[in-house]
Enzyme design. Sequence first.
Site, short mmCIF file in Angstrom:
data_model
loop_
_atom_site.label_atom_id
_atom_site.label_comp_id
_atom_site.label_asym_id
_atom_site.label_seq_id
_atom_site.Cartn_x
_atom_site.Cartn_y
_atom_site.Cartn_z
CG ASN A 117 -1.94 -1.14 1.13
OD1 ASN A 117 -2.07 -1.77 0.09
ND2 ASN A 117 -2.62 -1.41 2.22
CG ASP A 119 -2.49 3.30 3.16
OD1 ASP A 119 -1.76 2.90 4.07
OD2 ASP A 119 -3.39 2.58 2.65
CG HIS A 134 3.80 -1.64 -5.00
ND1 HIS A 134 2.68 -2.44 -5.05
CD2 HIS A 134 4.83 -2.38 -5.51
CE1 HIS A 134 3.01 -3.62 -5.56
NE2 HIS A 134 4.30 -3.62 -5.85
CB CYS A 169 12.52 19.37 -9.56
SG CYS A 169 14.03 18.96 -8.68
CB THR A 210 -2.42 -8.88 -1.31
OG1 THR A 210 -1.90 -8.74 -2.65
CG2 THR A 210 -1.87 -10.15 -0.68
CG ASN A 235 -8.52 -11.75 0.35
OD1 ASN A 235 -9.65 -11.42 0.03
ND2 ASN A 235 -7.44 -11.35 -0.29
C1 BJW Z 1 -9.94 -7.55 1.80
C2 BJW Z 1 -10.89 -6.74 2.37
C3 BJW Z 1 -10.92 -6.72 3.76
C4 BJW Z 1 -11.08 -6.53 0.27
N1 BJW Z 1 -10.07 -7.47 4.45
N2 BJW Z 1 -9.09 -8.29 2.51
C5 BJW Z 1 5.67 -11.51 -13.61
C6 BJW Z 1 4.51 -12.07 -14.10
C7 BJW Z 1 3.51 -11.26 -14.65
C8 BJW Z 1 3.68 -9.87 -14.75
C9 BJW Z 1 4.83 -9.32 -14.25
C10 BJW Z 1 5.82 -10.14 -13.69
N3 BJW Z 1 6.82 -9.34 -13.27
C11 BJW Z 1 6.51 -8.06 -13.54
C12 BJW Z 1 5.31 -8.01 -14.15
C13 BJW Z 1 4.59 -6.78 -14.61
C14 BJW Z 1 3.84 -6.08 -13.51
C15 BJW Z 1 2.75 -7.02 -12.97
O1 BJW Z 1 2.87 -7.62 -11.92
N4 BJW Z 1 1.64 -7.13 -13.68
C16 BJW Z 1 0.51 -7.99 -13.26
C17 BJW Z 1 -0.69 -7.13 -12.86
C18 BJW Z 1 0.19 -8.93 -14.38
N5 BJW Z 1 4.71 -5.65 -12.44
C19 BJW Z 1 5.41 -4.51 -12.52
O2 BJW Z 1 5.35 -3.81 -13.51
C20 BJW Z 1 6.27 -4.15 -11.34
N6 BJW Z 1 7.57 -3.78 -11.77
C21 BJW Z 1 8.47 -4.69 -12.15
O3 BJW Z 1 8.26 -5.87 -12.08
O4 BJW Z 1 9.66 -4.12 -12.58
C22 BJW Z 1 10.58 -4.97 -13.24
C23 BJW Z 1 10.12 -5.08 -14.67
C24 BJW Z 1 10.08 -3.96 -15.42
C25 BJW Z 1 9.66 -4.06 -16.75
C26 BJW Z 1 9.25 -5.27 -17.26
C27 BJW Z 1 9.27 -6.41 -16.45
C28 BJW Z 1 9.72 -6.31 -15.13
C29 BJW Z 1 5.71 -2.91 -10.62
C30 BJW Z 1 4.37 -3.14 -10.04
C31 BJW Z 1 3.85 -1.84 -9.44
C32 BJW Z 1 2.40 -2.00 -8.98
N7 BJW Z 1 1.86 -0.70 -8.76
C33 BJW Z 1 0.50 -0.60 -8.23
C34 BJW Z 1 0.12 0.88 -8.25
C35 BJW Z 1 0.91 1.66 -7.19
C36 BJW Z 1 0.62 3.11 -7.28
C37 BJW Z 1 -0.82 3.43 -7.01
O5 BJW Z 1 -1.29 3.23 -5.88
O6 BJW Z 1 -1.48 3.90 -7.94
O7 BJW Z 1 0.46 -1.13 -6.89
S1 BJW Z 1 -0.71 -1.57 -9.10
C38 BJW Z 1 -1.66 -1.97 -7.66
O8 BJW Z 1 -1.63 -3.41 -7.46
C39 BJW Z 1 -0.90 -1.35 -6.48
C40 BJW Z 1 -0.99 -2.45 -5.45
O9 BJW Z 1 -0.01 -2.29 -4.46
C41 BJW Z 1 -0.86 -3.68 -6.28
C42 BJW Z 1 -1.37 -4.93 -5.60
O10 BJW Z 1 -2.74 -4.87 -5.41
P1 BJW Z 1 -3.39 -5.47 -4.10
O11 BJW Z 1 -2.89 -4.77 -2.91
O12 BJW Z 1 -3.26 -6.94 -4.11
O13 BJW Z 1 -4.92 -5.01 -4.28
P2 BJW Z 1 -6.11 -5.72 -5.09
O14 BJW Z 1 -7.15 -4.69 -5.29
O15 BJW Z 1 -5.61 -6.44 -6.28
O16 BJW Z 1 -6.64 -6.81 -4.08
C43 BJW Z 1 -7.31 -6.43 -2.88
C44 BJW Z 1 -7.60 -7.68 -2.09
O17 BJW Z 1 -8.15 -7.29 -0.84
C45 BJW Z 1 -8.64 -8.60 -2.75
O18 BJW Z 1 -8.11 -9.93 -2.74
C46 BJW Z 1 -9.86 -8.50 -1.87
O19 BJW Z 1 -10.60 -9.70 -1.80
C47 BJW Z 1 -9.23 -8.16 -0.55
N8 BJW Z 1 -10.08 -7.44 0.40
N9 BJW Z 1 -11.61 -6.14 1.33
C48 BJW Z 1 -9.17 -8.25 3.78
N10 BJW Z 1 -11.85 -5.97 4.39
ZN ZN Z 2 14.93 17.52 -10.37
#
Ligand code: BJW
Ligand code: ZN
Length: 266
Positions: A117, A119, A134, A169, A210, A235
């Site tokens: 997160n 936040d 992140h 900046c 997550t 979850n």
């Molecule tokens: C509850 C609840 C309650 C509800 N109690 N639970 C390998 C395989 C495939 C793809 C890739 C790979 N390696 C890299 C990639 C590409 C990409 C990626 O992963 N893509 C996939 C989506 C397919 N990754 C990247 O690009 C990363 N960089 C990287 O790997 O660099 C090296 C590289 C570069 C170039 C090429 C290749 C490699 C960077 C990832 C950055 C993610 N950024 C975000 C946005 C951050 C900024 C912002 O806030 O805007 O991060 S995306 C978003 O998803 C955010 C989150 O941190 C992240 C994860 O999401 P999260 O937290 O799991 O949320 P949700 O909504 O998905 O799930 C919520 C869950 O809560 C659910 O399960 C609900 O059921 C549950 N829930 N209420 C408990 N009350």
């Molecule tokens: Zn600068």
Amino acid sequence: MTSTWHFDPTPGAANRLPETVLETVRSAQRAVVFGGAGMSAESGIATFRDAQSGALWARFDAEQLATPEAFLRDPERVWGWYEWRRMQVLQARPNVAHRAVVELAQRLPQLRVITQNVDDLHERAGSREVLHLHGSLHQARCFDCAAAHPLDALPDEPEGGRYLAPPRCLCCGGPVRPGVVWFGESLDPHVLDAAFAAAGACDLFLSVGTSGLVHPAAQLPDVARQQGATLLHVNPQRPQGVSGEDVCLLGPAGQILPLLLRQAWG
Ligand code: BJW
Ligand code: ZN
């Protein structure tokens, strides 16, 4: 084999967690709490993919907002969107789940908190040394030279629906960007190394709220499992990547984490 336990929301329901789970938690020497958007959902912060808690990526296009290319194409739009989200976080409060993590750390002093997160609700609840995989909405930096840029305590309201221009900046005049990790960007290697080291050394890996879809964060549970840790997933829905002897505790974090504490140490 994976086992599953369901939280029963019926008033008065016993909701007794399995004794094996309670004993694992009680006896953990090095625990990790690995959190995602579900941890903050009960503070009113939208998740990314879960329809029941807002699902940002169902309402907004990630390609247009959460990539460096999007920022270069339309910095006002991207900056304004992140300032809108920062405002929501500033107005939100840590919830029961964040507070339960603090209490868990009092019981298990070696506990590490790793969050995806952006936040600061863990810190505001009282957690220390949180690993932010992140990045953070509260730590802006220059897109060109990476110098840290202080943010106003309160973001300006957009006028007439117009997006805000990012500040410039103070070192080089480049555009200031949100301090988060966008798709296609590398995670901070120090944070990532520390997270992998903690996952590889833990005996209890508590994954909370997550979807397990985003890499490399999604590899952390695998690392912990390979090193022999017990994995608990908290979850309402079964996340991706559950396997082996993992235990799924299905229900909201704000209900299950306090139950875990109360029943483990009653
Ligand atoms: C509850 C609840 C309650 C509800 N109690 N639970 C390998 C395989 C495939 C793809 C890739 C790979 N390696 C890299 C990639 C590409 C990409 C990626 O992963 N893509 C996939 C989506 C397919 N990754 C990247 O690009 C990363 N960089 C990287 O790997 O660099 C090296 C590289 C570069 C170039 C090429 C290749 C490699 C960077 C990832 C950055 C993610 N950024 C975000 C946005 C951050 C900024 C912002 O806030 O805007 O991060 S995306 C978003 O998803 C955010 C989150 O941190 C992240 C994860 O999401 P999260 O937290 O799991 O949320 P949700 O909504 O998905 O799930 C919520 C869950 O809560 C659910 O399960 C609900 O059921 C549950 N829930 N209420 C408990 N009350
Ligand atoms: Zn600068």
